[in-house]
Write a protein that holds these residues in place. Sequence first.
Motif, PDB file in Angstrom:
ATOM      1  N   ARG A 132       0.815  -1.218   0.000  1.00 17.33           N
ATOM      2  CA  ARG A 132       0.000   0.000   0.000  1.00 17.33           C
ATOM      3  C   ARG A 132       0.842   1.259   0.000  1.00 17.33           C
ATOM      4  N   ARG A 133       2.013   1.202   0.646  1.00 16.32           N
ATOM      5  CA  ARG A 133       2.828   2.405   0.797  1.00 16.32           C
ATOM      6  C   ARG A 133       3.981   2.469  -0.196  1.00 16.32           C
ATOM      7  N   ALA A 134       4.162   1.416  -0.968  1.00 14.86           N
ATOM      8  CA  ALA A 134       5.289   1.382  -1.891  1.00 14.86           C
ATOM      9  C   ALA A 134       5.183   2.513  -2.914  1.00 14.86           C
ATOM     10  N   PRO A 135       6.308   3.138  -3.228  1.00 11.46           N
ATOM     11  CA  PRO A 135       6.275   4.173  -4.251  1.00 11.46           C
ATOM     12  C   PRO A 135       5.867   3.557  -5.581  1.00 11.46           C
ATOM     13  N   ALA A 136       5.112   4.292  -6.340  1.00 15.01           N
ATOM     14  CA  ALA A 136       4.605   3.766  -7.606  1.00 15.01           C
ATOM     15  C   ALA A 136       5.678   3.901  -8.681  1.00 15.01           C
ATOM     16  N   LEU A 137       6.566   2.931  -8.737  1.00 20.87           N
ATOM     17  CA  LEU A 137       7.603   2.941  -9.768  1.00 20.87           C
ATOM     18  C   LEU A 137       7.024   2.363 -11.060  1.00 20.87           C
ATOM     19  N   THR A 138       7.398   2.974 -12.171  1.00 28.52           N
ATOM     20  CA  THR A 138       6.933   2.463 -13.467  1.00 28.52           C
ATOM     21  C   THR A 138       7.709   1.189 -13.807  1.00 28.52           C
ATOM     22  N   ASP A 139       7.226   0.464 -14.800  1.00 29.38           N
ATOM     23  CA  ASP A 139       7.934  -0.744 -15.233  1.00 29.38           C
ATOM     24  C   ASP A 139       9.352  -0.412 -15.678  1.00 29.38           C
ATOM     25  N   ARG A 140       9.512   0.709 -16.388  1.00 30.82           N
ATOM     26  CA  ARG A 140      10.837   1.112 -16.863  1.00 30.82           C
ATOM     27  C   ARG A 140      11.759   1.436 -15.683  1.00 30.82           C
ATOM     28  N   GLU A 141      11.206   2.102 -14.662  1.00 34.16           N
ATOM     29  CA  GLU A 141      12.010   2.419 -13.474  1.00 34.16           C
ATOM     30  C   GLU A 141      12.431   1.145 -12.753  1.00 34.16           C
ATOM     31  N   LEU A 142      11.526   0.167 -12.710  1.00 39.52           N
ATOM     32  CA  LEU A 142      11.876  -1.118 -12.098  1.00 39.52           C
ATOM     33  C   LEU A 142      12.955  -1.832 -12.912  1.00 39.52           C
ATOM     34  N   ASP A 143      12.873  -1.730 -14.244  1.00 37.78           N
ATOM     35  CA  ASP A 143      13.915  -2.302 -15.114  1.00 37.78           C
ATOM     36  C   ASP A 143      15.271  -1.691 -14.772  1.00 37.78           C
ATOM     37  N   ILE A 144      15.281  -0.362 -14.650  1.00 34.87           N
ATOM     38  CA  ILE A 144      16.537   0.343 -14.365  1.00 34.87           C
ATOM     39  C   ILE A 144      17.057  -0.021 -12.975  1.00 34.87           C
ATOM     40  N   LEU A 145      16.154  -0.134 -12.009  1.00 41.31           N
ATOM     41  CA  LEU A 145      16.559  -0.563 -10.664  1.00 41.31           C
ATOM     42  C   LEU A 145      17.223  -1.936 -10.714  1.00 41.31           C
ATOM     43  N   GLY A 146      16.641  -2.823 -11.495  1.00 44.69           N
ATOM     44  CA  GLY A 146      17.209  -4.160 -11.644  1.00 44.69           C
ATOM     45  C   GLY A 146      18.621  -4.120 -12.202  1.00 44.69           C
ATOM     46  N   ARG A 150      22.509  -4.948 -10.480  1.00 43.14           N
ATOM     47  CA  ARG A 150      23.549  -5.775 -11.106  1.00 43.14           C
ATOM     48  C   ARG A 150      24.886  -5.039 -11.162  1.00 43.14           C
ATOM     49  N   GLY A 151      24.871  -3.756 -10.750  1.00 47.34           N
ATOM     50  CA  GLY A 151      26.109  -2.973 -10.720  1.00 47.34           C
ATOM     51  C   GLY A 151      26.458  -2.279 -12.020  1.00 47.34           C
ATOM     52  N   LEU A 152      25.491  -2.160 -12.934  1.00 46.92           N
ATOM     53  CA  LEU A 152      25.774  -1.522 -14.220  1.00 46.92           C
ATOM     54  C   LEU A 152      25.790  -0.004 -14.094  1.00 46.92           C
ATOM     55  N   GLY A 153      26.631   0.636 -14.910  1.00 45.68           N
ATOM     56  CA  GLY A 153      26.686   2.092 -14.982  1.00 45.68           C
ATOM     57  C   GLY A 153      25.626   2.606 -15.954  1.00 45.68           C
ATOM     58  N   ASN A 154      25.495   3.931 -16.030  1.00 46.50           N
ATOM     59  CA  ASN A 154      24.458   4.527 -16.891  1.00 46.50           C
ATOM     60  C   ASN A 154      24.602   4.099 -18.349  1.00 46.50           C
ATOM     61  N   ARG A 155      25.816   4.096 -18.865  1.00 46.67           N
ATOM     62  CA  ARG A 155      26.024   3.745 -20.275  1.00 46.67           C
ATOM     63  C   ARG A 155      25.617   2.296 -20.522  1.00 46.67           C
ATOM     64  N   GLU A 156      26.007   1.406 -19.591  1.00 43.18           N
ATOM     65  CA  GLU A 156      25.669  -0.012 -19.744  1.00 43.18           C
ATOM     66  C   GLU A 156      24.160  -0.234 -19.629  1.00 43.18           C
ATOM     67  N   ILE A 157      23.526   0.496 -18.720  1.00 44.13           N
ATOM     68  CA  ILE A 157      22.067   0.380 -18.579  1.00 44.13           C
ATOM     69  C   ILE A 157      21.391   0.843 -19.870  1.00 44.13           C
ATOM     70  N   ALA A 158      21.864   1.960 -20.414  1.00 44.28           N
ATOM     71  CA  ALA A 158      21.290   2.492 -21.651  1.00 44.28           C
ATOM     72  C   ALA A 158      21.391   1.452 -22.769  1.00 44.28           C
ATOM     73  N   ARG A 159      22.574   0.807 -22.875  1.00 44.10           N
ATOM     74  CA  ARG A 159      22.761  -0.211 -23.911  1.00 44.10           C
ATOM     75  C   ARG A 159      21.841  -1.410 -23.680  1.00 44.10           C
ATOM     76  N   ALA A 160      21.768  -1.856 -22.428  1.00 46.37           N
ATOM     77  CA  ALA A 160      20.977  -3.049 -22.103  1.00 46.37           C
ATOM     78  C   ALA A 160      19.496  -2.837 -22.372  1.00 46.37           C
ATOM     79  N   LEU A 161      19.019  -1.598 -22.168  1.00 48.27           N
ATOM     80  CA  LEU A 161      17.584  -1.327 -22.312  1.00 48.27           C
ATOM     81  C   LEU A 161      17.237  -0.589 -23.615  1.00 48.27           C
ATOM     82  N   PHE A 162      18.254  -0.356 -24.451  1.00 45.51           N
ATOM     83  CA  PHE A 162      18.051   0.313 -25.750  1.00 45.51           C
ATOM     84  C   PHE A 162      17.429   1.704 -25.582  1.00 45.51           C
TER      85      PHE A 162
END
Length: 198
Positions: A132-146, A150-162
């Motif tokens: 009930r109290r959890a912040p409403a993270l979008t699916d994309r935000e949850l993807d980025i959190l994941g 894993r320890g990825l940097g911004n550039r690696e996250i960008a590549r992984a998620l296109f």
Amino acid sequence: MTVRLLLCDDHAVVRAGLRALLGSAPGIEVVGEAGSGEEAVAMAAKLRPDVVLMDLQLGAGIDGAEATRRIAAPGVRVLVLTTYDTDADITRAIDAGAAGYLLKAERPEELFAAIHAAAEGRTALSRVVHRRRAPALTDRELDILGQLARGLGNREIARALFISEATVKTHLGRIYSKLGVDTRAGAVAVAKEQRLLP
């Protein structure tokens, strides 16, 4: 470390059951029992327990939320243990300074873990309460959190998620804001604590 615990519930049978249950838990010592909000406030001031296990509905006198407001202080954490799970009850308890909110239907192991978490200064919420109290993270935000976990940097996250690095940074800003943190490590820690990661 042994957690010194004060119980507060207006039902003597419930207190006896909790005392017996907690007596079997490693690292927890019940140092007192209170049957009313006023008694809990007085005993907390006298005994200075690490954690007060507080019911919300306490019969006559002040209720658990008001007792929590009077007790919660540095070094004394209040963990609500109740049967009530309405948004209004949850909000009142958390706003009063409760370090956590558990339902009496929880398994004993969950209760023991929550007591230790509260003593260590961490938040402990029942799964129902958390949803009930959890912040409403979008699916994309949850993807980025994941990916963060894993320890990825911004550039690696960008590549992984296109997506672009700028888009990653925008999402990270929103994630930090929703989780109330300002670092990558903080975001991952809160996400794990709140069970936002698989």
